[in-house]
Design an enzyme around this catalytic site. Sequence first.
Site, PDB file in Angstrom:
ATOM      1  N   ASP A  59      77.507  46.672 -13.237  1.00 55.52           N
ATOM      2  CA  ASP A  59      77.374  45.323 -13.597  1.00 55.52           C
ATOM      3  C   ASP A  59      75.672  44.821 -13.609  1.00 55.52           C
ATOM      4  O   ASP A  59      74.952  45.574 -12.999  1.00 55.52           O
ATOM      5  CB  ASP A  59      77.948  44.443 -12.344  1.00 55.52           C
ATOM      6  CG  ASP A  59      77.427  44.648 -11.137  1.00 55.52           C
ATOM      7  OD1 ASP A  59      77.232  45.871 -10.891  1.00 55.52           O
ATOM      8  OD2 ASP A  59      77.407  43.673 -10.221  1.00 55.52           O
ATOM      9  N   GLU A  60      75.286  43.868 -14.121  1.00 54.99           N
ATOM     10  CA  GLU A  60      73.994  43.266 -14.045  1.00 54.99           C
ATOM     11  C   GLU A  60      72.926  44.234 -13.938  1.00 54.99           C
ATOM     12  O   GLU A  60      71.811  44.284 -13.489  1.00 54.99           O
ATOM     13  CB  GLU A  60      73.834  42.226 -12.725  1.00 54.99           C
ATOM     14  CG  GLU A  60      74.819  41.302 -12.731  1.00 54.99           C
ATOM     15  CD  GLU A  60      74.983  40.559 -11.410  1.00 54.99           C
ATOM     16  OE1 GLU A  60      74.906  39.306 -11.150  1.00 54.99           O
ATOM     17  OE2 GLU A  60      74.858  41.161 -10.286  1.00 54.99           O
ATOM     18  N   ALA A  61      73.302  45.042 -15.213  1.00 57.42           N
ATOM     19  CA  ALA A  61      72.014  45.983 -15.562  1.00 57.42           C
ATOM     20  C   ALA A  61      71.058  45.575 -16.461  1.00 57.42           C
ATOM     21  O   ALA A  61      70.618  46.284 -17.489  1.00 57.42           O
ATOM     22  CB  ALA A  61      72.616  47.414 -16.058  1.00 57.42           C
ATOM     23  N   HIS A 108      71.180  47.382  -9.718  1.00 58.85           N
ATOM     24  CA  HIS A 108      71.511  47.217  -8.031  1.00 58.85           C
ATOM     25  C   HIS A 108      71.172  48.690  -7.373  1.00 58.85           C
ATOM     26  O   HIS A 108      71.925  48.773  -6.369  1.00 58.85           O
ATOM     27  CB  HIS A 108      73.035  46.804  -8.056  1.00 58.85           C
ATOM     28  CG  HIS A 108      73.405  45.506  -8.338  1.00 58.85           C
ATOM     29  ND1 HIS A 108      73.167  44.514  -7.802  1.00 58.85           N
ATOM     30  CD2 HIS A 108      73.848  45.156  -9.659  1.00 58.85           C
ATOM     31  CE1 HIS A 108      73.639  43.341  -8.292  1.00 58.85           C
ATOM     32  NE2 HIS A 108      74.164  43.770  -9.578  1.00 58.85           N
TER      33      HIS A 108
END
Length: 537
Positions: free
Chosen positions: A342-344, A279
């Site tokens: 998150d969401e790496a 992100h």
Amino acid sequence: MRQHRTFSRLFGSLLLVAAAGIAGVGAAPGGSAPAAAEPPRPLGQIVPAPARVKAGGSPYAVTEGTRIRVDEDSGEVRRIGEYLADLLRPSTGYALPVTAQDGSDGIRLRLGSTDPSLGAEGYRLQSSGGSVTITARGPAGLFHGVQTLRQLLPADVEKDSVQDGPWKVAGGTLTDSPRYAYRSAMLDVSRHFFSVDEVKRYIDQLALYKINTLHLHLSDDQGWRIAIDSWPRLAEYGGSTEVGGGPGGHYTKSDYKEILQYAASRYLEVVPEIDMPGHTNAALASYAELNCDGVAPPLYTGTSVGFSSLCAPKAVTYDFVDDVIRELAALTPGRYLHIGGDEAHSTSHEDYVAFMEKAQAIVGKYGKTVVGWHQLTGAEPVAGAVAQYWGYDRTGAAERQQVADAAKKGTKLVLSPADRTYLDMKYDQNTRLGLAWAGYVEVQRSYDWDPATYLAGVPADSVLGVEAPLWSETLTNSEEIEQMAFPRLPGVAELGWSPAATHDWESYKVRLAAQGPRFSALGINYYRSPQVPWGAE
Ligand code: ACM
């Protein structure tokens, strides 16, 4: 006897003038006994539900003679008194002077309760014919008690022009304190940027429901929203757009301080988030050296996730993280700093673990407690770290187990299950705004779960509290924020505040319906869910 409004207001001011000149006239009763047109709202019919209610005795009526008595001239209690007066004056039309003069009548705000069960945020509200007295151990408790008093008054009290009373509060005693210490709402100011005034408006709405934490998602692929002096292009360039290609924006340090001060004046602590190592496209676009290949990508205005990563092996990455955390920690008086995680999906597991270890150490070095999304539990959470669970019904057993195992080892949890508390999930297939990847989340679904038992295997005392995040891929202004937050936000606030024993959808939906006229009086653009028995407006 119902007095004509103009006469009533004039009469009130005359009384005040008279009272000012005569020592000991503190108990001016106001002279009017408002017509008993409607019974006052039953004590306890508020959101969040109070812990204990003992109804009985005569109601109290706010009249033109009412004074707000602050028991000591400590700036903070006086300020809460002024805040209450500012809420009540426009609609009642009364002068409502705030005074440090003691007296047994009026609205009395008193610190110094010795009841340990009230804790730092609890309060007791006693209402009878002569007075309403709110007592607490600390200012936050008084402030929450004021929100209760506000909700016990008719919804018209929220309007900004003079309305007909009467302004009655049912008689009795309400003793109240929160179930959880961490009761949060998140605003994503990255996918779309929101002005300081829009954030303040949301803060006021959160305060009404006793939310005490504002999590600001300050960076993401689509925009970097906080000025960092040592890396100025982050905000200047990285903040120059948003989803859909609009102009974006960022908070200067003075804007950010203004938000913090406003939040503090409503007893909310701000938890700033810099989401890393994924992100991060806005940062990567601003500084080529942060990219493993040394090439800056273009700014991004779409809504995909998982495609960006800071370069974990590069030393400059940690100079960057250190500078950003140092500046943000210096600006932020609160205890927590959220580092995302998150969401790496574009970071290898090995790099992720190494990165999170270093990033957590930097947060600790600057005196803050780490908060991360629950993927942090897939690395090594430092002692004292807080993991924010955002899974949902389709989250796999192994992932849940990893979170539960971390909790057993001491990691505290904030719960924000996406298919319960994500305020950007559509209510149903007809919802114009929002997303639906975690399914539709109607009002009952959002309310009807228990934070203490939600995640199997998690010790109950690992749960610090709950959060209602609001992601803004589809939201561009306050009206749209409100359409998604209301009426689900008050339900999450109730899960955070009210004892489990009060939890009951059938009675909650009736209390929530009674908030409808209050939302309207405040100009809150809420969704009239068919699950809630709203009255006609
Ligand atoms: C998240 O919704 N990616 C925390």
